[in-house]
Design a protein around this motif. Structure first.
Motif, PDB file in Angstrom:
ATOM      1  N   MET A 105      31.539  85.360  -0.536  1.00 30.46           N
ATOM      2  CA  MET A 105      32.413  84.849  -1.589  1.00 30.46           C
ATOM      3  C   MET A 105      31.682  84.007  -2.626  1.00 30.46           C
ATOM      4  SD  MET A 105      35.036  86.303  -0.496  1.00 30.46           S
ATOM      5  CE  MET A 105      35.542  87.052   1.057  1.00 30.46           C
ATOM      6  N   ASP A 106      30.471  83.586  -2.356  1.00 34.25           N
ATOM      7  CA  ASP A 106      29.740  82.712  -3.266  1.00 34.25           C
ATOM      8  C   ASP A 106      29.337  83.500  -4.515  1.00 34.25           C
ATOM      9  OD1 ASP A 106      27.878  81.045  -4.593  1.00 34.25           O
ATOM     10  OD2 ASP A 106      27.278  80.123  -2.702  1.00 34.25           O
ATOM     11  N   PRO A 107      29.815  83.124  -5.698  1.00 30.18           N
ATOM     12  CA  PRO A 107      29.512  83.888  -6.910  1.00 30.18           C
ATOM     13  C   PRO A 107      28.046  83.827  -7.319  1.00 30.18           C
ATOM     14  CG  PRO A 107      30.635  81.852  -7.480  1.00 30.18           C
ATOM     15  CD  PRO A 107      30.678  81.963  -5.979  1.00 30.18           C
ATOM     16  N   ARG A 108      27.306  82.907  -6.723  1.00 28.86           N
ATOM     17  CA  ARG A 108      25.882  82.804  -7.050  1.00 28.86           C
ATOM     18  C   ARG A 108      25.043  83.819  -6.277  1.00 28.86           C
ATOM     19  NH1 ARG A 108      25.283  76.653  -5.392  1.00 28.86           N
ATOM     20  NH2 ARG A 108      26.509  77.556  -3.678  1.00 28.86           N
ATOM     21  N   LEU A 109      25.646  84.469  -5.289  1.00 31.99           N
ATOM     22  CA  LEU A 109      24.913  85.380  -4.418  1.00 31.99           C
ATOM     23  C   LEU A 109      25.397  86.805  -4.608  1.00 31.99           C
ATOM     24  CD1 LEU A 109      24.924  83.314  -1.085  1.00 31.99           C
ATOM     25  CD2 LEU A 109      23.283  83.222  -2.974  1.00 31.99           C
ATOM     26  N   GLU A 110      24.532  87.729  -4.238  1.00 31.19           N
ATOM     27  CA  GLU A 110      24.864  89.151  -4.323  1.00 31.19           C
ATOM     28  C   GLU A 110      24.402  89.843  -3.048  1.00 31.19           C
ATOM     29  OE1 GLU A 110      24.458  92.834  -7.515  1.00 31.19           O
ATOM     30  OE2 GLU A 110      23.199  91.059  -7.728  1.00 31.19           O
ATOM     31  N   LEU A 111      25.248  90.685  -2.490  1.00 28.35           N
ATOM     32  CA  LEU A 111      24.869  91.461  -1.312  1.00 28.35           C
ATOM     33  C   LEU A 111      23.869  92.528  -1.729  1.00 28.35           C
ATOM     34  CD1 LEU A 111      25.386  92.070   1.731  1.00 28.35           C
ATOM     35  CD2 LEU A 111      27.073  93.754   0.953  1.00 28.35           C
ATOM     36  N   ALA A 112      22.702  92.519  -1.094  1.00 28.80           N
ATOM     37  CA  ALA A 112      21.647  93.467  -1.449  1.00 28.80           C
ATOM     38  C   ALA A 112      21.484  94.570  -0.420  1.00 28.80           C
ATOM     39  CB  ALA A 112      20.316  92.721  -1.618  1.00 28.80           C
ATOM     40  N   ALA A 113      21.838  94.309   0.837  1.00 28.82           N
ATOM     41  CA  ALA A 113      21.665  95.314   1.893  1.00 28.82           C
ATOM     42  C   ALA A 113      22.404  94.865   3.141  1.00 28.82           C
ATOM     43  CB  ALA A 113      20.190  95.528   2.215  1.00 28.82           C
ATOM     44  N   ALA A 114      22.609  95.814   4.029  1.00 24.64           N
ATOM     45  CA  ALA A 114      23.086  95.539   5.385  1.00 24.64           C
ATOM     46  C   ALA A 114      22.339  96.475   6.312  1.00 24.64           C
ATOM     47  CB  ALA A 114      24.588  95.750   5.503  1.00 24.64           C
ATOM     48  N   PHE A 115      21.984  95.981   7.489  1.00 21.30           N
ATOM     49  CA  PHE A 115      21.249  96.840   8.412  1.00 21.30           C
ATOM     50  C   PHE A 115      21.623  96.516   9.850  1.00 21.30           C
ATOM     51  CE2 PHE A 115      18.505  93.161   7.746  1.00 21.30           C
ATOM     52  CZ  PHE A 115      17.981  92.882   9.004  1.00 21.30           C
ATOM     53  N   TYR A 116      21.411  97.518  10.685  1.00 21.48           N
ATOM     54  CA  TYR A 116      21.646  97.391  12.122  1.00 21.48           C
ATOM     55  C   TYR A 116      20.347  96.996  12.816  1.00 21.48           C
ATOM     56  CZ  TYR A 116      21.764  99.014  16.952  1.00 21.48           C
ATOM     57  OH  TYR A 116      21.631  99.106  18.312  1.00 21.48           O
ATOM     58  N   MET A 117      20.429  96.024  13.708  1.00 23.08           N
ATOM     59  CA  MET A 117      19.292  95.693  14.568  1.00 23.08           C
ATOM     60  C   MET A 117      19.816  95.211  15.904  1.00 23.08           C
ATOM     61  SD  MET A 117      16.230  92.855  14.324  1.00 23.08           S
ATOM     62  CE  MET A 117      17.164  91.675  15.339  1.00 23.08           C
ATOM     63  N   GLU A 118      19.378  95.819  16.957  1.00 17.87           N
ATOM     64  CA  GLU A 118      19.713  95.348  18.295  1.00 17.87           C
ATOM     65  C   GLU A 118      18.891  94.106  18.580  1.00 17.87           C
ATOM     66  OE1 GLU A 118      20.691  97.495  22.521  1.00 17.87           O
ATOM     67  OE2 GLU A 118      18.980  98.196  21.363  1.00 17.87           O
ATOM     68  N   THR A 119      19.541  93.072  19.067  1.00 20.73           N
ATOM     69  CA  THR A 119      18.851  91.803  19.286  1.00 20.73           C
ATOM     70  C   THR A 119      17.860  91.898  20.446  1.00 20.73           C
ATOM     71  OG1 THR A 119      20.432  90.956  20.908  1.00 20.73           O
ATOM     72  CG2 THR A 119      20.932  90.578  18.564  1.00 20.73           C
ATOM     73  N   PRO A 120      16.932  90.954  20.534  1.00 25.26           N
ATOM     74  CA  PRO A 120      16.150  90.818  21.765  1.00 25.26           C
ATOM     75  C   PRO A 120      17.096  90.540  22.934  1.00 25.26           C
ATOM     76  CG  PRO A 120      15.217  89.485  19.996  1.00 25.26           C
ATOM     77  CD  PRO A 120      16.550  89.967  19.516  1.00 25.26           C
ATOM     78  N   PRO A 121      16.656  90.744  24.177  1.00 24.43           N
ATOM     79  CA  PRO A 121      17.540  90.507  25.329  1.00 24.43           C
ATOM     80  C   PRO A 121      18.004  89.048  25.414  1.00 24.43           C
ATOM     81  CG  PRO A 121      15.630  91.806  25.981  1.00 24.43           C
ATOM     82  CD  PRO A 121      15.366  91.320  24.581  1.00 24.43           C
ATOM     83  N   TYR A 122      19.285  88.886  25.709  1.00 20.84           N
ATOM     84  CA  TYR A 122      19.872  87.576  25.983  1.00 20.84           C
ATOM     85  C   TYR A 122      20.012  87.397  27.496  1.00 20.84           C
ATOM     86  CZ  TYR A 122      21.389  86.448  21.206  1.00 20.84           C
ATOM     87  OH  TYR A 122      21.434  86.106  19.873  1.00 20.84           O
ATOM     88  N   GLY A 123      19.878  86.171  27.963  1.00 18.94           N
ATOM     89  CA  GLY A 123      20.086  85.867  29.366  1.00 18.94           C
ATOM     90  C   GLY A 123      20.373  84.385  29.555  1.00 18.94           C
ATOM     91  N   ILE A 124      20.758  84.030  30.776  1.00 17.30           N
ATOM     92  CA  ILE A 124      20.961  82.624  31.150  1.00 17.30           C
ATOM     93  C   ILE A 124      19.647  82.086  31.686  1.00 17.30           C
ATOM     94  CG2 ILE A 124      22.272  80.998  32.555  1.00 17.30           C
ATOM     95  CD1 ILE A 124      24.050  82.451  30.623  1.00 17.30           C
ATOM     96  N   VAL A 125      19.211  80.950  31.155  1.00 17.85           N
ATOM     97  CA  VAL A 125      17.919  80.385  31.543  1.00 17.85           C
ATOM     98  C   VAL A 125      18.085  78.936  31.981  1.00 17.85           C
ATOM     99  CG1 VAL A 125      16.665  81.935  29.995  1.00 17.85           C
ATOM    100  CG2 VAL A 125      17.341  79.656  29.195  1.00 17.85           C
ATOM    101  N   ALA A 126      17.086  78.472  32.738  1.00 17.11           N
ATOM    102  CA  ALA A 126      17.096  77.103  33.260  1.00 17.11           C
ATOM    103  C   ALA A 126      15.669  76.590  33.321  1.00 17.11           C
ATOM    104  CB  ALA A 126      17.720  77.075  34.661  1.00 17.11           C
TER     105      ALA A 126
END
Length: 214
Positions: A105-126
């Protein structure tokens, strides 16, 4: 706070499979009409956003053969300020971020692209040796909170979720004693010398790229 990170340029064969397979892009003319100087996104180092920003850098002709210049901030809003004040030429925001609408919604910005990327693995850590607890406090960025119930063993009881600004900040919270466990990416866990106590999963995600409106 904004920090500058430089990523080594990986050989194509050395890219994690999830990153090498990220070939689904929708691009608009503003993407390449803005000279590439730096990519702003959410930090600190170890976030999925950092990986996505690196993907964008490698995608752009101006970035090929150059070490990525990334501006990593504590929030996406601060990363947006780096774009607005000229410290970055492109901004990468995860579409799973609850506040992504403000960038659209910011009028100062313009959408230039969108892309798919699968994230690195997530897990529970301690912390090493720090898994004997009941009803632990689990640090997490708000977006992946539903994964906690999928990954955390029921023997821990009902956890208390402590919301932080990024997956890397979640890992840091455990290292600094502010949380018992964290839902974070494996790169962030390694950076903070934490141990994985659950199975892992990736997240299929779309990322938006913004530039300054001409």
């Amino acid at each position: 706070m904004t920090i500058t990170a430089t990523l080594p340029i990986p050989m194509a064969s050395a890219l994690p499979a999830a990153l090498a397979a990220a070939a689904d892009w929708v691009t608009r003319p503003p993407l390449e009409s803005h000279p590439l100087t730096a990519v702003a996104t959410l930090g600190p180092p170890g976030t999925s956003s950092e990986q996505a920003a690196g993907q964008l850098w490698q995608r752009l002709p101006d970035g090929r053969g150059r070490t990525p210049e990334l501006r990593l901030s504590d929030t996406y809003e601060e990363a947006g300020e780096a774009l607005l004040d000229g410290r970055a030429s492109h901004l990468v925001v995860a579409n799973a971020y609850a506040g992504v609408n403000r960038f659209y919604m910011d009028p100062r910005l313009e959408l230039a692209a969108a892309f798919y990327m699968e994230t690195p693995p997530y897990g529970i850590v301690a912390l090493p040796g720090g898994t004997n607890m009941n009803r632990p406090t689990v640090a997490s960025h708000p977006a992946p909170v539903p994964i906690i119930g999928q990954l955390l063993d029921a023997s821990f009881g009902e956890p208390h979720v402590s919301l932080v600004s990024s997956t890397s900040a979640a890992a840091r919270a455990v290292r600094e004693g502010e949380a018992d466990l964290a839902l974070t990416t494996l790169p962030a866990a390694r950076r903070h010398n934490l141990v994985l106590i659950s199975s892992t999963r990736t997240i299929q995600m779309v990322w938006s790229v913004f530039v300054l409106e001409n």
